[in-house]
Design an enzyme around this catalytic site. Sequence first.
Site, PDB file in Angstrom:
ATOM      1  N   ASP B 330       6.781 -22.940 -58.902  1.00 57.87           N
ATOM      2  CA  ASP B 330       7.202 -21.667 -59.853  1.00 57.87           C
ATOM      3  C   ASP B 330       7.705 -22.225 -60.991  1.00 57.87           C
ATOM      4  O   ASP B 330       6.997 -21.795 -62.067  1.00 57.87           O
ATOM      5  CB  ASP B 330       8.356 -21.254 -59.107  1.00 57.87           C
ATOM      6  CG  ASP B 330       8.369 -19.533 -59.524  1.00 57.87           C
ATOM      7  OD1 ASP B 330       9.468 -19.303 -59.525  1.00 57.87           O
ATOM      8  OD2 ASP B 330       7.473 -18.895 -59.785  1.00 57.87           O
ATOM      9  N   ASP B 433      10.382 -13.449 -55.115  1.00 56.69           N
ATOM     10  CA  ASP B 433      11.688 -13.942 -55.192  1.00 56.69           C
ATOM     11  C   ASP B 433      12.638 -13.686 -53.994  1.00 56.69           C
ATOM     12  O   ASP B 433      13.407 -14.325 -53.306  1.00 56.69           O
ATOM     13  CB  ASP B 433      12.348 -13.610 -56.543  1.00 56.69           C
ATOM     14  CG  ASP B 433      11.867 -14.329 -57.723  1.00 56.69           C
ATOM     15  OD1 ASP B 433      11.708 -13.606 -58.817  1.00 56.69           O
ATOM     16  OD2 ASP B 433      11.538 -15.456 -57.496  1.00 56.69           O
TER      17      ASP B 433
END
Lengths: 200, 515
Positions: B330, B433
């Site tokens: 990420d 997330d």
Amino acid sequence: MTAAVFFGCAFIAFGPALALYIFTIATEPLRVIFLIIGKASEGLKTINPDETAPSMRLLAYVSGLGFGIMSGVFAFVNTLSDSLGPGTVGIHGDSPQFFLNSAFMTLVIILLHVFWGIIFFDGCEKKKWSALLVVLLTHLLVSALTFISPHYGINLVSTYLIMVLMGIWAFFVAGGSCRSLKLCLLCQDKDFLLFNQRSR
Amino acid sequence: MENLRGSPPEQLQSHPNGASRGRAMLTFMASDSEEEVCDERTSLMSAESPPPRCCEEARQGLEDRESAAQWFQNTCARHRRAHHGGVPWPSPSGFPQRSQDSEEDLDEDADRYMCSGVPGQPSGLEEELTLKYGAKHVIMLFVPVTLCMVVVVATIKSVRFYTEKNGQLPYGAGREQSLQPAISLSIYTPFTEDTPSVGQRLLNSVLNTLIMISVIVAMTIFLVVLYKYRCYKFIHGWLIMSSLMLLFLFTYIYLGEVLKTYNVAMDYPTLFLTVWNFGAVGMVCIHWKGPLVLQQAYLIMISALMALVFIKYLPEWSAWVILGAISVYDLVAVLCPKGPLRMLVETAQERNEPIFPALIYSSAMVWTVGMAKLDPSSQGALQLPYDPEMEEDSYDSFGEPSYPEVFEPPLPGYPGDELEEEEERGVKLGLGDFIFYSVLVGKAAATGSGDWNTTLACFVAILIGLCLTLLLLAVFKKALPALPISITFGLIFYFSTDNLVRPFMDTLASHQLYI
């Protein structure tokens, strides 16, 4: 053990802390962040140059509450979850008031942390080292008192006494006075009422 | 650069890399595997809203990186102006008018901290306002993240299904159902963890992680390529199939397991009705229009469902290594100039389009007051290219009233200084997330001998990480990855609490010692 034990002990231990949170912190997002981050929010203090004094007390209160909640939760939540399971308390000769005692101790620990936080921050601010020392010593005293664990009576009573003393001290440290207390109790304190109105 | 006026103006957003879920869905359909569904990249993105003065400025402001302070100043200036005057005006498109009165309930912060009607503000006040508004956005994300984690932890603790490993199913009936995903998931984690030695197990989990991450990377790149070449239909179809699968199949399985756990009987017609209603309304809310709160609730629920699937079907050690690897990925994908996520974000900004709404959780507080001086061309540009998540900020937990719908600006030439282009958005966080946060907390709840201290420690760690990430977002004002800080803290807290704190606290609690 029954659900009544679970809920009863849960509310005894965490009720006041939850009430403090809901009525003083939940309405103000900044305070919630202080609660979560704790000491790391020291840096945020520098952004409010014009409000140093009150925000310091607020920080002390919030971080005391945060530490208290974490400490209480860590100490008690596993016991609480066990109270939902099967079993008989005290079957081997221990006290059958195990859960109740733990709940009251947790409550007093949470409140003590709040008061200690306020006194400690104030001591650091005004460089009153005696205050820091007293906070430290009373903390050690309270922990040491729990060593006599089967004798709940002495343990609880003395700890609650210490909590009341700390509470009074924290009240005066935070700027309270007998006069303001009287005004508040008689609902004559205009500032307090107005402040609450606005913040809602 | 196109005017971003119509699209969600600059705001603190975090959005996921749509790639993950999109590609996940396509592969999912192909192989009936649930694995890829979770390959969501997430990132936090921030953009400033335009100054309210005129549309020219608006155009530039959106593209420029204004300082957060200035943005907030403008926002507060707008609040003040709106607060202090203005009359309701009809909108040409016939949308309900926005009464100026409703802006009175606007952030009480604005009222409390604004001392005068002067547009200029001292910098200290600006920063304080920045702080207050930033804090509010942080809380707006705390609540949904907490809710998602609560749902996952509650399910893990009560429904045995999600902690049973494959092959240990007590019911014969559930066997066929659960083996299929297990088999297809093992395509992505083929190396077993039932090995005699620790080193072998570690090696296998690393290899599993490598496979998963390569799948994720490939899918992200595929999605970005599709987006770049404007294959919108393909992407939308992909997303729709994936949401269909989540909202119907996974909900059905979840409902089945919950009913089994609590030994509640439900006949098939009722079940069909329930699942159908749930799924259909979910599809409408997520992909089309619906009340903001409902859309948020659905996004939370599908994130929780996805996280549960991950918790169930990823092998133990592989899950932890995958969590670590995904945060690194990420970080790389969002911050590197050639990172796929960054390219996705920038392409979307160039084209003045939002990232797929099905992949982002938005705590939007949106309203638009029309602009007084607009030329028709800019007004055209002000058409929102998509129907945004409902503009009501009913997610505000502080009881602030919801705002009326967004509507188009009024006809140009309308007199009145107070009517200005105003848009304030909340924060956006990618669904990936949510999913990975919940995977971490759920795994902490599932393993570790039913210990609550570990779960709570991980929960607090993730919130701290989220707070810090949002702080960085306010500082850097560009897309940021939401995973690295939180997952790092979560992993540290998990392992240290499980191995160091737990035995200590257990002993203390059993002897009623308090420290």
